[in-house]
Design an enzyme around this catalytic site. Structure first.
Site, mmCIF file in Angstrom:
data_model
loop_
_atom_site.group_PDB
_atom_site.id
_atom_site.type_symbol
_atom_site.label_atom_id
_atom_site.label_comp_id
_atom_site.label_asym_id
_atom_site.label_seq_id
_atom_site.Cartn_x
_atom_site.Cartn_y
_atom_site.Cartn_z
ATOM 1 C CG ASP A 380 -1.290 -3.222 -2.317
ATOM 2 O OD1 ASP A 380 -1.237 -2.505 -3.319
ATOM 3 O OD2 ASP A 380 -1.723 -2.834 -1.207
ATOM 4 C CG ASP A 491 -7.709 -6.666 0.069
ATOM 5 O OD1 ASP A 491 -8.554 -6.750 0.978
ATOM 6 O OD2 ASP A 491 -6.492 -6.840 0.251
ATOM 7 C CG ASP A 561 -4.568 -9.558 6.223
ATOM 8 O OD1 ASP A 561 -4.730 -10.236 5.189
ATOM 9 O OD2 ASP A 561 -4.683 -8.320 6.247
HETATM 10 C C1 GLA Z 1 -4.972 -6.751 2.815
HETATM 11 C C2 GLA Z 1 -4.999 -8.215 2.451
HETATM 12 C C3 GLA Z 1 -3.586 -8.741 2.374
HETATM 13 C C4 GLA Z 1 -2.814 -7.957 1.353
HETATM 14 C C5 GLA Z 1 -2.850 -6.470 1.687
HETATM 15 C C6 GLA Z 1 -2.250 -5.642 0.573
HETATM 16 O O1 GLA Z 1 -4.503 -6.560 4.108
HETATM 17 O O2 GLA Z 1 -5.766 -8.937 3.360
HETATM 18 O O3 GLA Z 1 -3.580 -10.112 2.055
HETATM 19 O O4 GLA Z 1 -3.370 -8.182 0.087
HETATM 20 O O5 GLA Z 1 -4.182 -6.024 1.893
HETATM 21 O O6 GLA Z 1 -2.254 -4.299 0.851
#
Ligand code: GLA
Length: 751
Positions: A380, A491, A561
């Site tokens: 991101d 995502d 995450d």
């Molecule tokens: C989500 C994804 C993370 C990352 C963030 C970026 O939380 O699971 O791995 O890519 O978005 O904003």
């Protein structure tokens, strides 16, 4: 005894797995019994005297010449429990005397809501049947599709509902299938979770009434996953275990709102029904139109939960994931079909968060390449006005301050370093602070004139709209055409709320639950068609969109995450009940971990991630030469055995759950030429070291050489011993393997 078969079909379907039994499908027109055999299981149903399609058998494979009596509806138990509700119908309409969960519920234009489906006709297909049912008086037709996989015995079931009348019909509830289990006591296994806490395996005895697992969130969700497994036991639940006993399991291939209901009825019969979530559902079927449900896969194993998951893994590798290919073992033995093992990736998210720029990414790429990483992924922050999560989603142009010359210099550098390039996108979302939202405020899911609830400062674009679908495909196609991008991390960082679609007539707005997901699949398929080498990861703030529907279009998933290596052991344990380690991306990140503030060694972190498809997600700019050397060595060792780890037969030897001090997994290559073993200590107590590990799944008569990937076996452990030795005598760990958060790994190679 010779069976009177006026029609007999025996379709030898080429097997995905060498030496697997062929699938056999047959129809006995005298008894009106349909039979499908595959792997170690048989599935049988027939037409009963009322004309309903009734399930007759689902379980271990029956003898080829066994004849199965015609279906006979169950009797009325009492005036309260009609025959219609007691009879395990394959696909029951809500009507007549049905109190069980219906598969299909409709409202006709005149207000009539009675639907009674009877057998009409059938046709044989390549691997099963299409069986047509029809309402007893109205022109609603339902085609039930059955496709048996010869290798695993996993049966795909789904339905197509067709309105051949002259008035619209509203479908209020549509399942893919109902599954009936033999009467008995069952332990239900299912997966639940939350953000950063996905993949908890729950177990509970199936009691009277219905247990519902579902998502009302517009996507698969973290809260529950569309998978179940039912273990049968005789008296005490503990009899059901990891490697023994009967297990019936299923997985629903749908990434929108879904529901699976597991019900034990008043006569103790267990039935599982799953498909579109009926909550807030309403699909108007105009004359001549059809509605196709998602596919519900079901399978059976006599080898406990481990056997069930091994069947599912094989099936996913050969029949769900994109690009399966044939391979052979070292001596030419055919191995099951599977996609290539995943490249080892580097991802900068935990290192940089939104602070990406050309120089910083290039520096990370250099270090990643030095480790032996295959793919560099920028996360991101690279686009629009994306400084944090308040702005930019929807504006998919390269941020000119961070990347003044576009992405090309970075991509060229990554290529020059011998890696390919991947990029993060979140195509279905928009920040209100974006040019896209300012231009098209009506593109978001919303009830007109009502508030728009933001989550992570973002709203969901309504993919059901043709213009939104075209926009998303358009920008992605342009991005991938103009830049040499091998991989997208796709995502999806919030769930739906206020799912209005006011461009449609009021009665048809709820079609958003179907059309959104269909369009998502369509975009993914079309993008892959236009860019056949492109690979895609399904991420939803971690594991919020993992199911057999999205996996037809994506090569891997981001399970969570939460990258804490100890938490991950439990998550990976839960994950592998339903999904193959091939798709289970696992990054090595920094210590102490941001979530639990836990300190762990690099070896422990590496080995935890090496149980799946390995990635590095740490700030490697700060890694010491020693850390670089260790990681480089383990990445090289991983690549040598990766195919066995992610595509072999998985045995969960010791569970990390419920306060366990130890855990271990073993994977065995399909030709039994290699096995890989991972062992982890949470914390030893009272001086007790790691328990003796009896390996599984090896060939007893073959000799295997033991070598260490990291850590030591007990002094005196033979260098070479038979499979029988490793499985019966077992492997003892070094006496020094003690303490907190310790890890070791070994490989066994055929000699
Ligand atoms: C989500 C994804 C993370 C990352 C963030 C970026 O939380 O699971 O791995 O890519 O978005 O904003």
């Amino acid at each position: 005894m010779l069976k009177t078969l006026t029609a007999f079909l025996a379709l030898l379907v080429s097997s995905a797995v060498a030496c697997a039994q062929p699938a056999l499908v047959s129809f006995d027109s005298a008894t009106k019994v349909f039979r499908l055999d595959g792997g170690g299981s048989s599935y049988v149903f027939g037409v009963n005297e009322r004309g309903e399609l009734q399930q007759l058998y689902w379980g271990g494979r029956l003898g080829a010449t066994d004849s199965i009596p015609a279906a006979k509806a169950m009797r009325e138990w009492a005036s309260f429990d009609s025959s219609y509700t007691n009879t395990p119908q394959e696909y029951a309409g809500w009507g007549a005397g049905l109190f069980m969960e219906p598969a299909l519920k409709v409202t006709f234009a005149d207000g009539n809501r009675d639907l009674v489906l009877h057998y009409q006709s059938h046709a044989a297909t390549a691997s099963g049947f299409d069986v047509v049912l029809k309402d007893i008086s109205r022109p609603i037709f339902v085609t039930l599709h059955y496709a048996m996989d010869p290798g695993s015995g996993i049966l795909a079931r789904w339905a197509t509902i067709e309105n051949r009348g002259t008035d619209a019909v509203t479908v209020e509830q549509a399942a893919a299938a109902s599954w009936a289990l033999p009467a008995g006591k069952y332990m239900l296994n299912y997966l639940t979770g939350r953000w950063a806490g996905e993949w908890t395996l729950n177990r509970e005895e199936v009691a009277g009434g219905a247990r519902v697992i579902e998502s009302r969130r517009g996507s698969t969700g973290h809260e529950a996953n569309p998978w179940f497994a039912l273990q049968r036991f005789a008296q005490q639940p503990s009899e059901a275990d990891e490697e023994h006993g009967e297990v019936w399991f299923g997985a629903l291939a749908w990434s929108g709102s879904w529901r699976i209901s597991i019900a034990k009825d008043q006569l103790d019969a267990v039935r599982v029904t799953g498909g579109f979530n009926p909550f807030d559902f309403g699909y108007v079927l105009h004359p001549g139109k059809t509605l196709e449900t998602p596919i519900f896969y079901g399978g059976y194993s006599t080898h406990g939960m481990g056997g069930a998951s091994r069947l599912l893994h094989r099936f996913e590798l050969a029949h769900i994931l994109p690009n399966p290919r044939a391979t052979t073992g070292a001596d030419g033995t055919p191995l099951p079909m599977a996609p290539k093992p995943r490249p080892v990736i580097y991802n900068s998210w935990e290192a940089t968060e939104f602070n990406v720029n050309e120089a910083g990414q290039m520096a990370l790429a250099e270090k990643a390449a030095a480790l032996g990483v295959d793919r560099f992924v920028m996360d991101d922050g690279w686009f629009g006005q994306r400084k944090d999560d308040h702005a930019g989603l929807g504006d998919w142009y390269v941020n000119p301050e961070k990347f003044p010359h576009g992405l090309k210099p970075l991509i060229d550098k990554v290529h020059a370093l011998g890696m390919d390039f991947g990029l993060w996108v979140e195509p279905e979302m928009v920040n209100p602070d974006s040019d896209l939202y300012r231009k098209h405020p009506d593109w978001v899911l919303n009830f007109k004139g009502r508030p728009e609830s933001e989550q992570r400062n973002q709203l969901v674009l309504n993919l059901a709209r043709p213009d939104v679908r075209a926009y998303i495909l358009g920008f992605l196609d342009k991005l991938v055409t103009e830049n040499d991008i091998a991989f997208l991390k796709w995502d999806y960082n919030r769930n739906w709320s206020e799912p209005g679609w006011d461009q449609m007539p009021p009665a048809e707005q709820k079609a958003v639950y179907v059309e959104y997901t269909r369009n998502l699949y369509w975009i993914l398929a079309e993008l892959r068609r236009r860019h056949p080498k492109l690979e895609i990861e399904s991420c939803s703030g971690g594991g919020g969109r993992v199911d057999l529907g999205i996996l037809k279009y994506t090569d891997e998933v981001w399970p969570s995450d939460n990258t804490d290596p100890f938490d991950r052991l439990t998550q990976q344990y839960g994950f592998t009940y339903a999904y193959t380690p091939q798709i289970m991306m696992a990054w090595v990140t920094d210590s102490p971990h941001w979530l639990n503030n836990r300190t762990t060694s690099l070896q422990y972190r590496m080995l935890s991630s090496m149980e799946g498809s390995l990635g590095i997600g740490a700030n490697i700019a700060r890694w010491s030469p020693d850390e670089m050397t260790m990681a480089k060595g383990l990445i090289a060792a991983y690549k040598q055995v990766q195919a066995t780890i992610v595509q072999g037969d998985l045995y969960r030897l010791l569970s990390p759950t419920d306060g366990s001090e130890f855990s271990a997994t073993e994977t065995v290559k399909a030709d039994k030429s290699q096995a890989v073993l991972f062992t982890f200590i949470h914390s030893t107590q009272e001086g007790r070291g790691f328990p003796l590990l009896k390996l599984k799944g090896l060939d007893a008569k073959t000799n295997y050489a033991l070598s260490s990937i990291a850590g030591k076996a007990r002094t005196g452990t033979p260098e070479v011993a038979s499979g029988a030795w490793w499985m019966n005598h077992g492997l003892e760990m070094d006496a020094g393997f003690r303490g907190d958060f310790q890890a070791a790994a070994f490989r066994l190679d055929r000699k």
